[in-house]
Design an enzyme around this catalytic site. Structure first.
Site, short mmCIF file in Angstrom:
data_model
loop_
_atom_site.label_atom_id
_atom_site.label_comp_id
_atom_site.label_asym_id
_atom_site.label_seq_id
_atom_site.Cartn_x
_atom_site.Cartn_y
_atom_site.Cartn_z
N GLY A 275 130.51 70.84 170.24
CA GLY A 275 130.37 69.74 169.30
C GLY A 275 131.59 69.64 168.43
N VAL B 9 128.30 75.52 171.12
CA VAL B 9 126.87 75.79 171.20
C VAL B 9 126.61 76.72 172.39
CG1 VAL B 9 124.58 74.77 171.32
CG2 VAL B 9 126.47 73.46 170.35
N GLY C 270 131.69 72.96 166.27
CA GLY C 270 131.62 74.31 166.81
C GLY C 270 131.03 74.32 168.20
N ASP D 188 128.24 60.92 162.63
CA ASP D 188 128.83 61.15 163.95
C ASP D 188 127.83 60.84 165.05
OD1 ASP D 188 130.84 61.75 165.70
OD2 ASP D 188 130.66 63.92 165.53
N GLY E 246 127.49 73.55 175.11
CA GLY E 246 128.04 72.32 174.54
C GLY E 246 129.14 72.65 173.56
#
Ligand SMILES: *[C@@H]1O[C@H](CO)[C@@H](O)[C@H](O)[C@H]1NC(C)=O
Ligand SMILES: *[C@@H]1O[C@H](CO)[C@@H](O)[C@H](O)[C@H]1NC(C)=O
Ligand SMILES: *[C@@H]1O[C@H](CO)[C@@H](O)[C@H](O)[C@H]1NC(C)=O
Ligand SMILES: *[C@@H]1O[C@H](CO)[C@@H](O)[C@H](O)[C@H]1NC(C)=O
Ligand SMILES: *[C@@H]1O[C@H](CO)[C@@H](O)[C@H](O)[C@H]1NC(C)=O
Length: 811
Positions: free
Chosen positions: A531, A536, A534, A646, A529
């Protein structure tokens, strides 16, 4: 219904093999099925039109043994065995020779059986007519579901005339409604052919089944008994009639009925007391099909039902209004609220202490009247004055400490006492009701003292509804109540020690070295992922066994020292909630900052909402609740309040059970320790960001509520909040949703989602809550806890105003 739809895709996969394996309709002695999640394969009739098996109830651990239309998406239930006594999971149904079908719990208790008295059963058969038949070796019928109707008649089914004194318990045939749409316990209404030959609809007293007055008659009585009604017949062609002893048919069906070869027909006594003949094309198996109404009886249940005893369609003190489909909708008068907030039909109770002559010092001047147009409770009166005018009528009531309500109509005044029954709101009433209240409001009931019930538990909800029932009065009051609630909840916060927060909070976090995480992620190889803060990576940690983890490598350069980082990480680490992604550990070495989380294999909600396999409506609502609860925890229950900043589908992960878990919380604070306004525009994600971010206004938890509202709409509609590929008026989801709500076409938001359309009340509630959450003015938005109460239907949701009252939206 809803529950079994949730597993529809799975079920459809099973279907081909079921068709091969089981489509003879035959059930042999010794055959059994077990009530299990998703996996219970029903017995199908040869054509596959009907299925017999277990249906999961709304309370998911319970099952109903039922027969249903198997080829249509709503899988409408036409018969059930154990409505009053739902079966726990892993209960087993078996066909035995001596006792017929026997349903037993996993503990071996017998829950239900179809007695066969005439000899040994040899064979069971699920007929294409929807009739389940047990027969012996000589093919004689020993038992059939058609002889034991529940709330539905199918073509080919009849009701015998009751003999005097005969009841449901003593083997009388009748239709008996369910308690509510989703609760199959015995309900308040019956359809019977009574001994005088009349087919009637009547209410009954629930515990005993004692029948009250009828509210519909077929008028098939005759003093010449050989001419009176003998049977109610729903014939193979779909006509419902009363067959007289003379052989004459008195049709209840009106008009022509479409061919039974191409259409399904059923007659159902709905839980609200309306007997409806429905039809639907057999071939409309897709999402487009629905049941259309051929006839509803009575014409107007709200005005036709006038019992001296019993409550009426809407419960005591409730008000019944006929909707376009001739079904009743219920409401409470102002200053009254639902007795059971989950049951619109269960009656209303006053939010104030009604006068009962307890205090003789009350003066008539202390009272005032709330006026209700075209409203009447035709029973419950104890005095009548005529001729009288309204002033005289009100004076008579305010001077009479027994009087709670008056009804005034054409020069006549009736005094009434509580509880009121058979309330209706209808033009035919042509009169007014007045409810007596105290001017100074001194008897409005206060909030119960002590902590409010935790919104995740359904206990004590009545009290809540009591307080919030003022919402019914009008939307102006909403804010008052909302702020009252926010105050109450935040006020209460300090006293409550949430589970798991304090316990072991300090120590659970593990501090990793960069090298350890480098090895665990195989050199940061597999990206799972990206985000806002940063990338993942997937990793495997050796913790006794290999445990999968998600490692987030923060991309911000850290000027802040390691100490501040640790402090913030500790706050995140102290959150433990089933709807939050659990932080396992962290790494703060040199400039490296990494966070290690539990790994969730199902990925983000965005994958499911916008791509891949669609989620069912009940799964989506479950996810919405999960997110709301996770947020409620962040806002109000963890040791220091966390504003997420968020909230969006990319930050919601799904676990194996599709329960939602919020990710990335706490990072906004962690990464933007300097909370200056200049950063704000960079925060959050376009489309989900509350207007106050742009407005130089303080940002509070209500900013998350806004994002939650947008996300809730996405979850409801299964689309992105901004979609340039649809027509312009639909492109901005928040605008379109409000337009649809405003125009009364909420179902347009969930096109082709039959499950959602069939759950219209919940759908409407969810949309309304979402619109409250996206109000431009943060003070108008509910707290997330309040949103949960509204979503859960603990609290009535008032009509939301337009989310953008100003035109000054910043791009
Ligand atoms: C199934 O129903 C049809 C129509 O009522 C009937 O003719 C047939 O005998 C039934 N089948 C069995 C096995 O009873
Ligand atoms: C149905 O309602 C009855 C009466 O309120 C209740 O006792 C029962 O538990 C409910 N059944 C289910 C399955 O919820
Ligand atoms: C009763 O009805 C039957 C059938 O309609 C008729 O033959 C008979 O004469 C009637 N009896 C009386 C007393 O009216
Ligand atoms: C269903 O059957 C009707 C009548 O036979 C026909 O007009 C209609 O086109 C069919 N619809 C579908 C979806 O097959
Ligand atoms: C149900 O079917 C009828 C008749 O085809 C149609 O008029 C109605 O709009 C349909 N309702 C829904 C909710 O699809």
């Amino acid at each position: 219904m809803a529950s079994s739809l949730a597993c529809l895709p799975f079920f459809l996969l099973l279907l081909p093999c079921l068709l091969l394996a089981q489509n003879t309709g035959n059930i042999e002695v010794g055959d059994s099925i077990t009530a299990v999640d998703n996996g219970a394969q029903p017995w199908l009739s040869p054509s596959g039109d009907f299925a017999f098996g277990f249906r999961q109830l709304e309370k998911r651990e319970l099952y109903l043994l039922a027969i249903w239309y198997n080829k249509i998406p709503d899988k409408t239930i036409v018969w059930y065995a154990n409505g009053d006594n739902p079966a726990p999971a892993r209960s087993k149904l078996e066909l035995t020779a001596d006792r017929g079908l026997v349903l037993t719990s996993p503990q071996g208790t017998e829950i239900w059986k179809s007695d066969v008295n005439l000899g040994d059963a040899e064979n069971g058969f699920m007929n294409d007519t929807g009739n389940l038949i047990l027969s012996n070796s000589a093919s004689e019928i020993l038992w059939q579901s058609f002889d034991h109707p529940t709330d539905t008649l199918l073509p080919g089914q009849t009701l015998k005339r009751l003999s005097p004194g005969q009841t449901l318990e003593s083997g009388g045939q009748m239709l008996s409604s369910r308690l509510t749409e989703t609760n199959f316990s015995r309900g308040r209404f019956q359809f019977r052919l009574i001994p005088d030959g009349n087919a009637v609809l009547n209410t009954n007293n629930l515990p005993t089944g004692f029948a009250y007055e009828a509210y519909f008659w077929s008028n098939t009585v005759d003093s010449n008994t050989s001419n009176a009604g003998l049977r109610v017949v729903f014939d193979d062609s779909g006509y419902l009639y009363v067959l007289r002893a003379s052989g004459k048919r008195e049709l209840l069906t009106t008009g022509t009925v479409a061919s039974a070869a191409e259409n399904y027909h059923r007659v159902t006594l709905n839980f609200d007391g309306v007997l409806v003949q429905y039809t639907r094309p057999r071939n409309s198996t897709g999402n487009g099909g629905n049941w259309s109404i051929i006839r509803s009886m009575p014409d107007n249940i709200c005005t036709d039902l006038v019992g001296q005893k019993g409550t009426g369609p809407c419960g005591f003190n409730g008000i019944c209004q006929l909707s376009r489909d001739r079904r009743p909708t219920c409401s409470c008068p102002q200053r009254f609220s639902l007795l059971d907030p989950n049951d619109d039909y269960g009656g209303c109770r006053p939010d104030f202490y009604a006068q009962f002559c307890e205090d003789v010092s009350n003066s008539p001047k202390d009272f005032d009247f709330l006026e209700l147009e075209n409203t009447d409770w035709p029973t419950s009166d104890y005095e009548m004055y005529t001729p009288y005018n309204i002033e005289e009528c009100q004076k008579a009531c305010s001077e009479d400490c027994f009087c709670n309500v008056i009804v005034f109509k054409e020069g006549t005044c009736w005094k009434k006492k509580l509880p009121l029954s058979n309330g209706r709101l209808d033009e035919k009433v042509n009169g007014k009701a007045f409810i007596k209240i105290r001017k100074d409001d001194s008897t409005r009931r206060e909030t119960p003292s002590g902590p409010l019930p935790f919104p995740y538990e359904k206990k004590n909800k009545d009290n809540l509804a009591l307080v919030v029932s003022v919402l019914l009065g009008g939307s102006v009051l909403v804010n008052l109540v909302l702020s009252f609630y926010s105050f109450f909840f935040s006020h209460n916060k300090s006293k409550r020690i949430p589970q798991g927060t304090e316990r072991g909070a300090e120590s659970n976090l593990r501090c990793f070295s960069y090298k350890e995480l480098f090895i665990a992620t195989d050199g940061f190889k597999e990206v799972v992922g990206r985000g806002s803060f940063g990338i993942v990576y997937k990793g495997l940690l050796e913790m006794g066994t290999k445990v999968p983890v998600a490692v987030k490598k923060l991309d911000k350069i850290f000027e802040e020292g390691e100490k501040e980082f640790r402090t913030e990480v500790k706050v995140i680490g102290q959150t433990h909630h089933k709807n939050l992604v659990q932080l396992v550990g962290f790494c703060a070495e040199g400039q490296h900052r990494l966070l290690v989380y539990e790994f969730l294999s199902n990925g983000t909600l965005a994958n499911f909402l916008f791509k891949e396999a669609k989620l069912g409506w009940s799964q989506r609502t479950q996810i919405a609740f999960g997110i709301a609860r996770g947020l409620a925890y962040l806002h109000e229950e963890c040791s220091s309040q966390i504003i997420h900043c968020d909230i969006k589908p990319q930050n919601i992960l799904l676990d194996d059970h599709y329960d939602a878990k919020i990710a990335d919380f706490g990072l906004a604070k962690l990464l933007l320790l300097d909370q200056s306004q200049t950063f704000t525009a960079a925060r959050g994600t376009k489309g989900y960001v509350a207007p106050e971010w742009f407005r130089n206004m303080p940002v509070t938890v209500k900013a998350d509520v806004y994002s939650f509202g947008v996300l809730l709409l996405e979850i409801i509609c299964g689309r992105k909040c901004v979609d340039t590929e649809v027509s312009a008026e639909r492109a901005i989801l928040t605008d379109w949703a409000y337009d649809c709500y405003q125009d009364g076409i909420i179902s347009a938001l969930v096109e082709n989602d039959e499950e959602a359309v069939n759950d219209m009340k919940k759908l409407e509630r969810f949309v309304k809550v979402a619109i409250w959450c996206i109000q431009e003015d943060p003070t108008l938005r509910p707290t997330i806890k309040m949103a949960i109460l509204m979503l859960e239907d603990f609290v009535q949701v008032a009509a939301p105003p337009c989310p953008c009252p100003f035109t000054s939206v910043v791009g």
